[in-house]
Motif scaffolding. Structure first.
Motif, PDB file in Angstrom:
ATOM      1  N   LEU A 101       0.829  -1.209   0.000  1.00  0.00           N
ATOM      2  CA  LEU A 101       0.000   0.000   0.000  1.00  0.00           C
ATOM      3  C   LEU A 101       0.858   1.251   0.000  1.00  0.00           C
ATOM      4  O   LEU A 101       0.565   2.221  -0.733  1.00  0.00           O
ATOM      5  CB  LEU A 101      -0.932  -0.013   1.210  1.00  0.00           C
ATOM      6  CG  LEU A 101      -1.854   1.200   1.366  1.00  0.00           C
ATOM      7  CD1 LEU A 101      -2.787   1.327   0.169  1.00  0.00           C
ATOM      8  CD2 LEU A 101      -2.655   1.107   2.669  1.00  0.00           C
ATOM      9  N   HIS A 102       1.917   1.271   0.809  1.00  0.00           N
ATOM     10  CA  HIS A 102       2.830   2.424   0.808  1.00  0.00           C
ATOM     11  C   HIS A 102       3.458   2.616  -0.570  1.00  0.00           C
ATOM     12  O   HIS A 102       3.527   3.751  -1.074  1.00  0.00           O
ATOM     13  CB  HIS A 102       3.912   2.221   1.858  1.00  0.00           C
ATOM     14  CG  HIS A 102       5.048   3.184   1.739  1.00  0.00           C
ATOM     15  ND1 HIS A 102       4.979   4.488   2.182  1.00  0.00           N
ATOM     16  CD2 HIS A 102       6.304   3.038   1.202  1.00  0.00           C
ATOM     17  CE1 HIS A 102       6.115   5.105   1.938  1.00  0.00           C
ATOM     18  NE2 HIS A 102       6.935   4.251   1.345  1.00  0.00           N
ATOM     19  N   SER A 103       3.891   1.538  -1.187  1.00  0.00           N
ATOM     20  CA  SER A 103       4.485   1.640  -2.517  1.00  0.00           C
ATOM     21  C   SER A 103       3.475   2.141  -3.533  1.00  0.00           C
ATOM     22  O   SER A 103       3.801   2.947  -4.415  1.00  0.00           O
ATOM     23  CB  SER A 103       5.036   0.278  -2.933  1.00  0.00           C
ATOM     24  OG  SER A 103       5.551   0.320  -4.243  1.00  0.00           O
ATOM     25  N   PHE A 104       2.234   1.690  -3.423  1.00  0.00           N
ATOM     26  CA  PHE A 104       1.182   2.139  -4.345  1.00  0.00           C
ATOM     27  C   PHE A 104       0.920   3.630  -4.187  1.00  0.00           C
ATOM     28  O   PHE A 104       0.791   4.355  -5.187  1.00  0.00           O
ATOM     29  CB  PHE A 104      -0.095   1.344  -4.084  1.00  0.00           C
ATOM     30  CG  PHE A 104      -1.281   1.801  -4.882  1.00  0.00           C
ATOM     31  CD1 PHE A 104      -1.394   1.487  -6.233  1.00  0.00           C
ATOM     32  CD2 PHE A 104      -2.283   2.551  -4.288  1.00  0.00           C
ATOM     33  CE1 PHE A 104      -2.486   1.910  -6.967  1.00  0.00           C
ATOM     34  CE2 PHE A 104      -3.379   2.983  -5.011  1.00  0.00           C
ATOM     35  CZ  PHE A 104      -3.481   2.660  -6.355  1.00  0.00           C
ATOM     36  N   LEU A 105       0.850   4.124  -2.959  1.00  0.00           N
ATOM     37  CA  LEU A 105       0.607   5.549  -2.731  1.00  0.00           C
ATOM     38  C   LEU A 105       1.778   6.394  -3.222  1.00  0.00           C
ATOM     39  O   LEU A 105       1.581   7.479  -3.802  1.00  0.00           O
ATOM     40  CB  LEU A 105       0.339   5.798  -1.253  1.00  0.00           C
ATOM     41  CG  LEU A 105      -0.933   5.141  -0.689  1.00  0.00           C
ATOM     42  CD1 LEU A 105      -1.042   5.406   0.810  1.00  0.00           C
ATOM     43  CD2 LEU A 105      -2.172   5.641  -1.413  1.00  0.00           C
TER      44      LEU A 105
END
Length: 331
Positions: A101-105
């Motif tokens: 999720l952090h990488s996606f954001l």
């Protein structure tokens, strides 16, 4: 009174009403002529499917398997896990899901900023070079240099420029201009996002410049002359003449830039290697690490499939929105 007799039908003529023209059989030569373009496209379609469709199918099949380092030699022996890999990737309470999720954001923020800046700089440069003046051809050629350079050559050059001790960026910002208290670390820490964004915009905006410059050639000069007679200033001409005329070009340009930037792997990989900093952990690098660093190809494949579905969804919604806007403008 003279009566003209119709000639008698020949021995091979058929009796009865004539067959309508729409029902006449096409000649075999015409059929072969119509089929020729499709036959010529068959090799290209075959290799396109071979290069793209087969890896996609294999990747989808891998996402349903527990394919770890224990099954590298025999992938077919890896057990089926169903939706377990997808559950691991989408469990945002677990470390793997939180990292994804952090990488996606981070990737979303990076894509929005990169695409927006590339479009803004490319459009401004194309508009400024629209009028003929001495040296315009040289400037156009210089602006296209970042786009013409190989990716690895350009990014490695920027890596040397971002070096902490003897890099050109710190030399200019700290030694020459005095804008920083100390030389900054650009390839690690929070500044890595700014460095990655800088390189992405530098090598991406010439493509936007090239596409917009080609679109400007199709705008009639009479529209600018008529607006000038009506008292329109240059900003008003750009807003009411240039941008509406460039709308079809910009719709395609933004979509292409979005797909290229969101999927960009070469730039962060060359800049940071296999382990990108936390603030510049793009999803392409994250999937690579999840697959090849931990040897968990099943979970990495599931992440890749989720990325593919996201890009297909965004592309479909974007095309639907732009087609509706185009129909509303034509109505």
């Amino acid at each position: 009174m003279t009566t003209t007799l119709a000639p008698a039908p020949g021995p091979g003529a058929e009796s009865g009403p004539a067959e309508p023209a729409g029902r006449r059989r096409r000649a075999p030569g015409r059929l072969r002529k119509n089929a020729l373009p499709y036959l010529l496209l068959l090799p290209a379609v075959f290799f396109e499917l071979l290069v793209h469709l087969v890896p996609i199918v294999i990747g989808i099949a891998m996402s349903f398997k527990k394919l770890t380092q224990f099954f590298i030699r025999d992938w077919g022996a890896a057990p089926w896990t169903g939706w377990d890999n997808y559950s691991i990737a989408l469990d945002f309470d677990a470390p793997a899901g939180q990292a994804l999720l952090h990488s996606f954001l981070v990737t979303c923020a990076f894509t929005v900023l990169s695409v927006g800046l590339c479009w803004l700089i490319g459009t401004a440069a194309a508009i400024c070079l629209q009028e003929a003046f001495r040296g315009r051809g040289l400037l156009r050629a210089l602006f296209l240099v970042p786009y013409a350079l190989p990716v690895y050559t350009a990014v490695i050059t920027w890596v040397f420029m971002f070096q902490h001790d003897n890099g050109l960026v710190n030399h200019v910002l700290h030694d020459q201009l005095g804008l920083t208290d100390a030389p900054s670390f650009w390839l690690i820490g929070d500044n890595s996002f700014v460095a990655l964004l800088t390189v992405s915009v530098w090598k991406g905006w010439p493509f936007a410049f090239l596409i917009v410059m080609a679109g400007l050639q199709n705008i009639p000069r009479e529209m600018y002359e008529a607006s000038s007679l009506d008292g329109a200033t240059m900003p008003q001409q750009i807003r009411h003449v240039t941008l509406p005329a460039l709308r079809p070009v910009n719709q395609v340009l933004v979509l292409v830039l979005f797909l290229w930037t969101f999927n960009d792997f070469n730039t962060p990989f060359v800049m940071f290697g296999k382990a990108a900093p936390h603030s510049a952990d793009l999803i392409s690098i994250h999937i690579y690490q999840s697959s090849f660093a931990t040897w968990n190809f099943g979970t990495g494949s599931a992440m890749s499939v989720l990325l593919l579905l996201f890009l297909l969804l965004v592309t479909g919604l974007y095309l639907l929105y732009t087609s509706r806007g185009r129909r509303a403008a034509d109505a």
